[in-house]
Enzyme design. Sequence first.
Site, PDB file in Angstrom:
ATOM      1  N   CYS A   8       0.823  -1.197   0.000  1.00 29.70           N
ATOM      2  CA  CYS A   8       0.000   0.000   0.000  1.00 29.70           C
ATOM      3  C   CYS A   8       0.867   1.261   0.000  1.00 29.70           C
ATOM      4  O   CYS A   8       2.046   1.233   0.333  1.00 29.70           O
ATOM      5  CB  CYS A   8      -0.923   0.009   1.216  1.00 29.70           C
ATOM      6  SG  CYS A   8      -2.302   1.181   1.060  1.00 29.70           S
ATOM      7  N   ASP A 127      -6.244  -3.131  11.892  1.00 29.28           N
ATOM      8  CA  ASP A 127      -5.062  -2.293  12.001  1.00 29.28           C
ATOM      9  C   ASP A 127      -4.915  -1.844  13.456  1.00 29.28           C
ATOM     10  O   ASP A 127      -5.803  -2.044  14.281  1.00 29.28           O
ATOM     11  CB  ASP A 127      -5.212  -1.083  11.062  1.00 29.28           C
ATOM     12  CG  ASP A 127      -3.893  -0.435  10.693  1.00 29.28           C
ATOM     13  OD1 ASP A 127      -2.856  -0.793  11.278  1.00 29.28           O
ATOM     14  OD2 ASP A 127      -3.904   0.447   9.816  1.00 29.28           O
TER      15      ASP A 127
END
Length: 209
Positions: A8, A127
């Site tokens: 990412c 996360d």
Amino acid sequence: MSARVKICGLTRPEDIDGAVQFGADALGLVFYEPSPRSVSLDQAAELAKRVPAFMSVVGLFVNPSRQEVEAVLERVPLDLLQFHGDESADFCASFGRRWIKAIRVRKPGQIEAAFEEFHNASGLLVDAWDPDRYGGTGKSFNWDLIPDYRPLPIILAGGLSSDNVFAAVKQVKPWAVDVSGGVEQGKGIKDIQKISHFIKEVHRVCKTD
């Protein structure tokens, strides 16, 4: 089967090429201006042109307006939307695209509740919690909070690098892992060797099982 890998926060053509070369499954583009990894529509459109068949391009958004998402979709051929803020399930599902929802984990039961709330998602990204930042913290969280029962695919993020991803995949057994800062030499500047090593470590788990 090995966990899938998403790289990412890509901002440069050479980093796209490196991630493709070393076998990433998905490439993430950040559409959140406060992030040092954010890309413009022009940048994103050019980067997406470099992505070959059978690789996913993921667009990351944080509390966007409908107009912001639609503007990206008009210019960039995204395969998947990733919502990393406080978006509702109805908002995430309203674009007629596959989507995943990210949550910042800090307490027991939070993931189970998200499975229920975002049950129409294509996956749940877990996360680390930070009161001021939506991802990209470089922090991990207590993986014991991730339940064994998973009605949605789990995507593990937060503080991952080649130093700990082998242990993470062994313990959590996620559908996929998502890395950004752990394969960088600077904010938004990827390190190709770190990408290579990270992906090799993920694939090494399958060889040891």
